[in-house]
Write an enzyme that holds these catalytic residues in place. Structure first.
Site, PDB file in Angstrom:
ATOM      1  N   LYS A  70     -30.231 -34.782 -15.884  1.00 51.19           N
ATOM      2  CA  LYS A  70     -31.050 -34.141 -16.926  1.00 51.19           C
ATOM      3  C   LYS A  70     -30.717 -32.661 -17.132  1.00 51.19           C
ATOM      4  O   LYS A  70     -30.820 -32.152 -18.243  1.00 51.19           O
ATOM      5  CB  LYS A  70     -32.536 -34.271 -16.576  1.00 51.19           C
ATOM      6  CG  LYS A  70     -33.120 -35.648 -16.856  1.00 51.19           C
ATOM      7  CD  LYS A  70     -34.616 -35.617 -16.545  1.00 51.19           C
ATOM      8  CE  LYS A  70     -35.316 -36.847 -17.014  1.00 51.19           C
ATOM      9  NZ  LYS A  70     -36.787 -36.715 -16.934  1.00 51.19           N
ATOM     10  N   ASP A 107     -40.396 -35.113 -22.685  1.00 51.82           N
ATOM     11  CA  ASP A 107     -41.368 -35.246 -21.584  1.00 51.82           C
ATOM     12  C   ASP A 107     -42.661 -34.456 -21.836  1.00 51.82           C
ATOM     13  O   ASP A 107     -43.743 -34.908 -21.450  1.00 51.82           O
ATOM     14  CB  ASP A 107     -40.746 -34.799 -20.247  1.00 51.82           C
ATOM     15  CG  ASP A 107     -39.873 -35.880 -19.630  1.00 51.82           C
ATOM     16  OD1 ASP A 107     -40.070 -37.070 -19.968  1.00 51.82           O
ATOM     17  OD2 ASP A 107     -38.994 -35.543 -18.809  1.00 51.82           O
TER      18      ASP A 107
HETATM   19  P1  NAP Z   1     -38.495 -33.230  -8.224  1.00 51.38           P
HETATM   20  O1  NAP Z   1     -37.796 -32.438  -9.277  1.00 51.38           O
HETATM   21  O2  NAP Z   1     -37.766 -33.668  -7.019  1.00 51.38           O
HETATM   22  O3  NAP Z   1     -39.768 -32.336  -7.767  1.00 51.38           O
HETATM   23  C1  NAP Z   1     -40.644 -32.772  -6.770  1.00 51.38           C
HETATM   24  C2  NAP Z   1     -41.671 -31.678  -6.452  1.00 51.38           C
HETATM   25  O4  NAP Z   1     -42.549 -32.216  -5.477  1.00 51.38           O
HETATM   26  C3  NAP Z   1     -41.070 -30.404  -5.852  1.00 51.38           C
HETATM   27  O5  NAP Z   1     -41.844 -29.299  -6.245  1.00 51.38           O
HETATM   28  C4  NAP Z   1     -41.215 -30.659  -4.348  1.00 51.38           C
HETATM   29  O6  NAP Z   1     -41.353 -29.495  -3.551  1.00 51.38           O
HETATM   30  C5  NAP Z   1     -42.555 -31.364  -4.324  1.00 51.38           C
HETATM   31  N1  NAP Z   1     -42.682 -32.172  -3.118  1.00 51.38           N
HETATM   32  C6  NAP Z   1     -41.916 -33.227  -2.757  1.00 51.38           C
HETATM   33  N2  NAP Z   1     -42.319 -33.695  -1.565  1.00 51.38           N
HETATM   34  C7  NAP Z   1     -43.357 -32.902  -1.166  1.00 51.38           C
HETATM   35  C8  NAP Z   1     -44.186 -32.876  -0.019  1.00 51.38           C
HETATM   36  N3  NAP Z   1     -44.020 -33.744   0.974  1.00 51.38           N
HETATM   37  N4  NAP Z   1     -45.155 -31.936   0.046  1.00 51.38           N
HETATM   38  C9  NAP Z   1     -45.316 -31.042  -0.938  1.00 51.38           C
HETATM   39  N5  NAP Z   1     -44.547 -31.004  -2.057  1.00 51.38           N
HETATM   40  C10 NAP Z   1     -43.584 -31.927  -2.160  1.00 51.38           C
HETATM   41  O7  NAP Z   1     -39.128 -34.564  -8.842  1.00 51.38           O
HETATM   42  P2  NAP Z   1     -39.610 -34.784 -10.357  1.00 51.38           P
HETATM   43  O8  NAP Z   1     -38.472 -35.232 -11.171  1.00 51.38           O
HETATM   44  O9  NAP Z   1     -40.363 -33.568 -10.760  1.00 51.38           O
HETATM   45  O10 NAP Z   1     -40.584 -36.055 -10.207  1.00 51.38           O
HETATM   46  C11 NAP Z   1     -41.810 -35.946  -9.542  1.00 51.38           C
HETATM   47  C12 NAP Z   1     -42.718 -37.141  -9.845  1.00 51.38           C
HETATM   48  O11 NAP Z   1     -43.049 -37.179 -11.227  1.00 51.38           O
HETATM   49  C13 NAP Z   1     -42.101 -38.497  -9.497  1.00 51.38           C
HETATM   50  O12 NAP Z   1     -43.077 -39.282  -8.864  1.00 51.38           O
HETATM   51  C14 NAP Z   1     -41.759 -39.079 -10.847  1.00 51.38           C
HETATM   52  O13 NAP Z   1     -41.824 -40.502 -10.873  1.00 51.38           O
HETATM   53  C15 NAP Z   1     -42.871 -38.493 -11.721  1.00 51.38           C
HETATM   54  N6  NAP Z   1     -42.488 -38.428 -13.131  1.00 51.38           N
HETATM   55  C16 NAP Z   1     -43.200 -39.165 -14.031  1.00 51.38           C
HETATM   56  C17 NAP Z   1     -42.858 -39.137 -15.373  1.00 51.38           C
HETATM   57  C18 NAP Z   1     -43.638 -39.961 -16.352  1.00 51.38           C
HETATM   58  O14 NAP Z   1     -43.146 -40.181 -17.473  1.00 51.38           O
HETATM   59  N7  NAP Z   1     -44.826 -40.404 -16.023  1.00 51.38           N
HETATM   60  C19 NAP Z   1     -41.784 -38.345 -15.800  1.00 51.38           C
HETATM   61  C20 NAP Z   1     -41.082 -37.587 -14.866  1.00 51.38           C
HETATM   62  C21 NAP Z   1     -41.428 -37.649 -13.518  1.00 51.38           C
HETATM   63  P3  NAP Z   1     -40.066 -28.671  -3.031  1.00 51.38           P
HETATM   64  O15 NAP Z   1     -39.613 -27.896  -4.217  1.00 51.38           O
HETATM   65  O16 NAP Z   1     -40.627 -27.833  -1.951  1.00 51.38           O
HETATM   66  O17 NAP Z   1     -39.063 -29.692  -2.568  1.00 51.38           O
END
Ligand code: NAP
Length: 286
Positions: A70, A107
């Protein structure tokens, strides 16, 4: 029926075989009686440039972009929509009639659709965001577009939270705090909406919760979890048990796809059909 005039759409990513988009988009294309087909293209990291140019040169109308491309795909675009620029990611590419590639991001529109469906108006309200990754950036831009007055972001890595804030300080009052900072607890107690954007609680780790005390959240706050597998995370279950209105990530997923469909075809798809197909497929996959 697929014929010589059928137009091609798709999604690129790695891995891509579990993508829900082909099922949702093809159902909507059929229902709209459009002569298009949508498929998944597995693209390896080292082949991104040639795959994008190849899709354009082969006459594909447009395609979605998912993990892990992305952000990287942005440099291959001839132009970016405002949403893509602000979110710093492209999830939808439109191949224009002159072959130029327009990178878009649907998004934030998807995120806002989850709120609009419930009639939630965020003008002048306060939000808390949990997490500062890619989805948080889209949600933050969606919140700002919805007229929110302030956003407090809870993070475990403060540098990432501060970087996210930096890009949006001109738009509103945006601050990042570590989860254990007392200022974050205060923000939770004043929030009108709390948006959970981490993968904590997502399949297969369905028992996990973000490190946030739900009891500290203002009782009237809406809780929005972007996760859609499972449809009811531990976070949302506990919030509902405390009387909060809850929203999961299904509406966002469908609405971001519906907006991409519109960008490619000029037609608004049947989103209730897309939602039904998504739900059936998620149930089928268990
Ligand atoms: P990402 O870029 O990897 O970001 C994940 C975030 O969560 C980061 O800020 C990370 O912190 C934090 N995190 C991960 N594990 C953690 C923990 N154990 N404790 C505290 N913070 C934690 O992932 P993303 O692409 O944003 O996706 C995140 C979620 O959104 C997923 O579940 C995805 O399925 C969902 N999502 C849904 C849609 C939809 O259309 N509904 C669209 C996009 C994403 P750090 O920076 O410290 O690693």
């Amino acid at each position: 029926m697929i014929t010589g005039t059928t137009r091609l759409l798709g999604v690129i990513g790695a891995p891509i075989e579990h993508s829900l988009s082909p099922i949702i988009q093809n159902a909507a294309l059929r229902a709209a009686n459009l002569d298009y087909v949508y498929t998944a293209f597995p693209v390896s990291r080292c082949a991104l440039d040639s795959a994008v140019r190849g899709l354009r040169d082969a006459g594909v109308v447009g395609f979605n972009v998912t993990i892990p491309f992305k952000t990287e795909v942005m440099r291959l675009m001839d132009e970016l929509s405002e949403d893509a620029r602000r979110i710093q990611a492209v999830n939808t590419v439109v191949v224009q009639s002159d072959g130029r590639l327009r990178g878009c991001n649907t998004d934030a529109i998807g995120f806002c659709a989850g709120l609009e469906e419930r009639g939630i108006d965020l003008h002048g309200k306060k939000a808390v965001l949990i997490g500062a990754g890619g989805a948080a950036r889209a949600a933050l831009w969606g919140l700002l577009r919805s007229g929110i007055s302030s956003v407090d972001i809870g993070v475990r890595t403060i540098e990432k939270g501060q970087m996210l804030c930096c890009d949006f300080t001109m738009d509103a009052d945006v601050h990042a705090y570590r989860f254990d900072d007392s200022a974050f607890s205060t923000a939770l107690s004043c929030a009108d909406i709390v948006v959970q954007t981490t993968p904590m609680g997502m399949t297969p780790d369905i028992e996990k919760m973000p490190p946030v005390d739900i009891a500290a959240i203002h009782p009237a706050a809406v809780l929005y979890d972007l996760i859609y597998t499972p449809d009811n995370t531990c976070f949302l279950r506990e919030a509902a048990a405390r009387g909060h209105e809850t929203i999961n990530g299904e509406a966002m997923l469908v609405a971001q796809g519906a907006e991409a469909f519109f960008l490619w075809t000029g037609v608004r798809p049947d989103t209730s059909l897309m939602k039904r197909v998504l739900r059936e497929e998620l149930v089928r996959r268990g």
